[in-house]
Design an enzyme around this catalytic site. Sequence first.
Site, PDB file in Angstrom:
ATOM      1  N   GLU A 227       0.996  -1.188  -0.014  1.00  0.00           N
ATOM      2  CA  GLU A 227       0.128  -0.020  -0.171  1.00  0.00           C
ATOM      3  C   GLU A 227       0.751   1.334  -0.013  1.00  0.00           C
ATOM      4  O   GLU A 227       1.780   1.348   0.959  1.00  0.00           O
ATOM      5  CB  GLU A 227      -0.758  -0.109   1.158  1.00  0.00           C
ATOM      6  CG  GLU A 227      -1.591   1.199   1.594  1.00  0.00           C
ATOM      7  CD  GLU A 227      -2.503   1.888   0.238  1.00  0.00           C
ATOM      8  OE1 GLU A 227      -3.322   1.192  -0.033  1.00  0.00           O
ATOM      9  OE2 GLU A 227      -2.166   3.110   0.209  1.00  0.00           O
TER      10      GLU A 227
ATOM     11  N   HIS B  75     -25.278  -2.116  -0.124  1.00  0.00           N
ATOM     12  CA  HIS B  75     -26.430  -2.188  -1.339  1.00  0.00           C
ATOM     13  C   HIS B  75     -26.850  -3.373  -1.390  1.00  0.00           C
ATOM     14  O   HIS B  75     -26.198  -4.514  -1.108  1.00  0.00           O
ATOM     15  CB  HIS B  75     -26.025  -1.703  -2.590  1.00  0.00           C
ATOM     16  CG  HIS B  75     -25.468  -0.231  -2.738  1.00  0.00           C
ATOM     17  ND1 HIS B  75     -26.254   0.723  -2.727  1.00  0.00           N
ATOM     18  CD2 HIS B  75     -24.432   0.318  -2.687  1.00  0.00           C
ATOM     19  CE1 HIS B  75     -25.705   1.961  -2.911  1.00  0.00           C
ATOM     20  NE2 HIS B  75     -24.190   1.752  -2.666  1.00  0.00           N
TER      21      HIS B  75
ATOM     22  N   SER C  41     -20.275   6.497   0.233  1.00  0.00           N
ATOM     23  CA  SER C  41     -21.540   6.606   0.945  1.00  0.00           C
ATOM     24  C   SER C  41     -21.693   5.485   2.084  1.00  0.00           C
ATOM     25  O   SER C  41     -22.649   5.808   2.877  1.00  0.00           O
ATOM     26  CB  SER C  41     -22.950   6.402   0.032  1.00  0.00           C
ATOM     27  OG  SER C  41     -22.697   7.204  -0.894  1.00  0.00           O
TER      28      SER C  41
END
Lengths: 469, 413
Positions: free
Chosen positions: A31, A49, A45
């Site tokens: 990373e 879902h 958000s």
Amino acid sequence: MFDIIIIGGGVIGSAVAYELTKYNLRVALFEKENDIATGTTKANSAIIHAGYDPVPNSLTARLNVRGNELAHIICKKLDVPFKETGSVVCAFGEEDDETVRKLYHRGVENGVPGLKILNKQELKTLEPNISDEATTALYAPTAGVISPWEYALAFAEVAVQNGLELHLSEKVTDIKEGNVVVTEKGEYAAKYIIAAAGVNCNDIESMVAEPDYTLKPSKGEYYLLDKSAFGIVNTVVFQCPNKNGKGVLISPTVHGNIIVGPNAEASEKEDLSTTADGLSFVRTAAAKSVPTLNLSTNIRNFAGMRANTNEEDFIIRFVRAGFLSLAGIKSPGLASAPAIAEYVRQLLEKDGLSLTEKENIVDTRKRIRFKELSPEEKNALIKENPAYGRVICRCETITEGEIVATFSSPIPPVSIDGVKRRCNAGMGRCQGGFCAPRVLELIHKHTGIPKEEIVKDKSGSTVLSGGAL
Amino acid sequence: MREVIVIGGGPAGLAAAISARDNGATDVLVIERDTCVGGILNQCIHNGFGLHRFKEELSGPEYASRFAENLDNIEVLTDTMVLEVTADRIVRAVSRDHGYMELQAKAIVLAMGCRERTRGAISIPGDRPAGVYTAGAAQRYLNIEGYMVGKNAVILGSGDIGLIMARRMTLEGAKVHACVELMPYSGGLTRNIVQCLNDFDIPLYLSHTITDIRGKNRVEGVTIAKVGPDRKPIAGTEFDIECDTVLLSVGLIPENELTRGAGIPIDRRTNGAYVYENMETLCEGIFACGNVVHVHDLVDYVSAESERAGKAAAIYASGNKASGRVIEVEAGNGVSYTVPQKIRPENCDKKVDMFFRVRNVYQNVRLVVRDGDRVVASFNREHCAPGEMEHIVVPVALMGNAEKLTVSVEEVK
């Protein structure tokens, strides 16, 4: 020689690491930033879902629905804040009503459980603050909200305990013949390289071959409202999706705030600035769903970047032998993460990688959340370790004990935001105004990093310029 | 059962506790979350405190010590955080030494102070690098921890802490390029404009705001624009300043999470509890004082107000409840709020201290208290401004049978 090298420590890379470290494989993850979950994973958000959005029979549809199912199990197992709030896609007029019906049928075809079309009255009962203009809505009970960075951290922390070799702050600069990953610090060969680089997927892929897709980064801006706004909506409130994305949503967060956004603007992928126009768009759009929404309780604006491409579906395939690229993982990438990891494992197995399960693996995780304990539990904990009796973050009631515990976690934080992502200190209404100096002091005390070198978030984001005269 | 519990050991809490004791309470407990009492005064090492009260110019710590040294027979729990207060006066708190506590009080004084408005509260667009601090946080780093937060600063907002920090950063060798104020007038005290900006040639841009913050990891610069009467940026007036630090001094918010948790009604104009003449909230036996009620600009007034609250708490704890008819006080023309919002004349000692802020800058006006058309009291002012809290003293005898009093700014005829 590694069996697997994963590039990218977002939620996808972390989930893949979690999945593959269950097997007798030597796995490393690289990373470029100093922590897990510093890219799109921390700025979205935060929705799991349900899976009615993706086109039936697409990879996305399958992985979204499966990912939702897995999230329910994994969050319990790994102590990740997740709440199955359900979601509504609201229609405003006949054209939208048609979209709602279409999404319903799509969802049914995708295997999404419990979908229901609500009439105006039913919607009002579920969401009393919804606009009177709303006509119908698609209700999906399995949708939920999650702490996205804790999801990624949980995956990565467990993976580290199962043997993942985690290389933070080590940027991949090239991939050479023979599946050799070149970083700023060294060269590492691997049987398989798995690229999970989010918005940088094309850069990594082009180290191996010219990508056959075009990355079209799309920025989304948000408001995060104070806890006093909590309750304005009970579920994730969407508007009907359009070509730019799922539209502006209003949703509770798992931390007890309200999130409002995003817009969708084509953007340079490095540009995470918020703009007056973008925020204004979000304000206007949100008012359509909930006219009484009060944005003056805003505590933070932020922007996240979608790894959109010219293709609608996720792009998951071997680019060449030994190089598996996970590209175009935009929404519902977070929801799909554990299913993508499972799929990666299946692809590797099909490619001939032999997988034998490790005998003793860690597959649980627990952290102390002082605020949620009963009085008796609080007392017992403080008696055992008095640091839990000192509240450092007053907005979120986070104790010194919780902060100190992060430094002995499998992936200790090196920044003020790293502490925040691990225990919520500084997430509240004063945004660290009160606790940041105290957190900085604790980082210094427990890691030995000189105060002047302690960063807010990424490398270079130093907090102090030096000692006073 | 504790007699009086004071929540917060800053200037308000200390004055309230001392007053409660001096008015007969024998069992007073102060709960303070920091490791020592004094509150925000501990980091206010500049002078200018106590001019009204002590007729001396003291630093913040000196002002605090005048109270901290007078705590005989008052119990103080430091390093202790109150988690919850209930309407029936139970206080739940936690500390290293005492664990989780549940304390019943006869009377409670809320003195939690206020916090600073953040970047989020005003939604400044741009990047989100390190280097953006509230002025108070920067003050803490500098005055308590001994570290500078940056070398080239722009200050947004002309609140007093921002002005003080402009001078403080300059004295520490930083370059303060500008102080930018959205309103056409400063939000701080005039003396601070003069002593902290003018004396150091730091430009004050009134009717301006920051429209963009740039910087990948650390602040690299800001864009500033002029704003119109609607306070929206005017296109074409933008200019850039390179800096590594942005300090925010854009307002203070009374810290009333505990108050809300207890179900005590809050005045939306002050963001503090509604209070009666004796600083009792609308929840019997729970009093409030200082910046948790309304934001003050002078600590001297906080002390005086808190002494009234402490006294009233002691009286209540001794079994004497305030009673009688209620006069509502309304903010009229040019006045943004009043404290108290309610007066019980039978509970007053001849006079009532009234505090409020005006909405705009005015010259040569009268501050008028009316009962309908009847003038109850009138006070001439050569100058008043939103940044400077107004204080008037109204004799109860003049209120007569009024049911409602209105405080307004009126032109001198």
